[in-house]
Scaffold this motif. Sequence first.
Motif, PDB file in Angstrom:
ATOM      1  N   VAL A   9      32.942  32.521  41.695  1.00 55.46           N
ATOM      2  CA  VAL A   9      33.655  33.617  41.035  1.00 55.46           C
ATOM      3  C   VAL A   9      33.275  34.983  41.714  1.00 55.46           C
ATOM      4  N   TRP A  10      32.109  34.918  42.206  1.00 52.76           N
ATOM      5  CA  TRP A  10      31.377  36.300  42.920  1.00 52.76           C
ATOM      6  C   TRP A  10      32.056  36.253  44.290  1.00 52.76           C
TER       7      TRP A  10
ATOM      8  N   ASN B  62      37.354  39.268  43.646  1.00 52.00           N
ATOM      9  CA  ASN B  62      36.738  39.688  41.864  1.00 52.00           C
ATOM     10  C   ASN B  62      35.977  40.965  42.302  1.00 52.00           C
TER      11      ASN B  62
ATOM     12  N   THR C  22      37.900  43.878  41.867  1.00 50.30           N
ATOM     13  CA  THR C  22      38.367  44.106  40.536  1.00 50.30           C
ATOM     14  C   THR C  22      37.487  44.543  39.514  1.00 50.30           C
ATOM     15  N   MET C  23      36.206  44.119  39.651  1.00 53.90           N
ATOM     16  CA  MET C  23      35.186  44.598  38.795  1.00 53.90           C
ATOM     17  C   MET C  23      34.857  46.045  39.307  1.00 53.90           C
TER      18      MET C  23
ATOM     19  N   ASP D 132      42.826  43.215  46.602  1.00 50.93           N
ATOM     20  CA  ASP D 132      42.287  42.295  45.902  1.00 50.93           C
ATOM     21  C   ASP D 132      43.229  40.981  45.866  1.00 50.93           C
TER      22      ASP D 132
ATOM     23  N   ALA E 173      42.770  37.557  47.736  1.00 52.04           N
ATOM     24  CA  ALA E 173      42.566  36.192  46.655  1.00 52.04           C
ATOM     25  C   ALA E 173      43.616  35.195  47.011  1.00 52.04           C
TER      26      ALA E 173
ATOM     27  N   THR F 270      40.661  32.758  41.276  1.00 50.52           N
ATOM     28  CA  THR F 270      40.201  32.187  39.981  1.00 50.52           C
ATOM     29  C   THR F 270      40.516  32.608  38.580  1.00 50.52           C
TER      30      THR F 270
ATOM     31  N   PHE G 134      38.896  33.905  36.393  1.00 48.33           N
ATOM     32  CA  PHE G 134      38.627  35.593  35.990  1.00 48.33           C
ATOM     33  C   PHE G 134      39.309  36.294  36.697  1.00 48.33           C
ATOM     34  N   GLY G 135      39.936  36.370  37.816  1.00 57.52           N
ATOM     35  CA  GLY G 135      40.631  37.238  38.602  1.00 57.52           C
ATOM     36  C   GLY G 135      41.924  37.287  37.798  1.00 57.52           C
TER      37      GLY G 135
ATOM     38  N   ALA H 117      41.336  39.296  34.698  1.00 54.88           N
ATOM     39  CA  ALA H 117      40.476  40.597  34.928  1.00 54.88           C
ATOM     40  C   ALA H 117      41.651  41.515  35.931  1.00 54.88           C
ATOM     41  N   ASP H 118      42.291  40.940  36.616  1.00 54.38           N
ATOM     42  CA  ASP H 118      43.066  41.954  37.527  1.00 54.38           C
ATOM     43  C   ASP H 118      44.244  42.615  36.827  1.00 54.38           C
TER      44      ASP H 118
END
Length: 267
Positions: A76-77, A81, A84-85, A126, A130, A137, A139-140, A143-144
Amino acid sequence: MTGVPASAAGGPAKPNGATASPRGASGQGTAPRGASSRGRDPGGDATAAGVSGAQDGTKPVRGGKIAAAAVDQASVWNIANLLTMLRLVLVPGFVALMLADGGYDPAWRSFAWAAFAIAMITDLFDGHLARTYNLVTDFGKIADPIADKAIMGAALICLSALGDLPWWVTAVILGRELGITLMRFWVIRYGVIPASRGGKLKTLTQGVAVGMYVLALTGWLATLRFWVMAAAVVLTVLTGLDYVRQAIVLRRQGIAERRAALEEQQA
């Protein structure tokens, strides 16, 4: 030679029941039947420990599933991502800079524009990173789009609150974005609506227009930003209508395919 009767090899024949069965012959030198199933998850995907244990005939290392889960969690890291964070973190910073000193100081507005520009640039990279380097992922995926709409929504609301942009423009853009997102979830059982070239052009035009409004521009640049924003609003409405059309077509096709499948089963 494994599995060849002793009589064929020139040796005395073994009594009944002593001849090696094909199953036993093929299993010589390999792991027991239970060993190959260890280290796999319930779905049948082998972990790294399970695969290595099956290949060399040894027991898979205990905790293989935990190690594999740790690898998946660490993935995830990745750089996509992290960008995105960063965009999510920039949202409150942008708002603070935008509203600093009453919201009309050209210097603070310039800093706010820099934060907005960085957020929009990370939005361009991003997703590309990806897809190119297989860093997609869960999460992406969640979150994106949240980060995209958060920075754009924050900018539009701040501009309207300061009186620089009419509220109806903010309502049209944000209403379209929210409506299309909900519509995608509505038809996701029938398929995915891909992003069109018009949608990408809309995003670029919105970013340029909002960025020009964030800056304290005067003269002909202030007039230019009005027309850029007008183009962004037109593209927002047109691409929104096109997505609605695609969603209707996709849903009709999905329903028709399901009916055809049911009719085949009943026949």
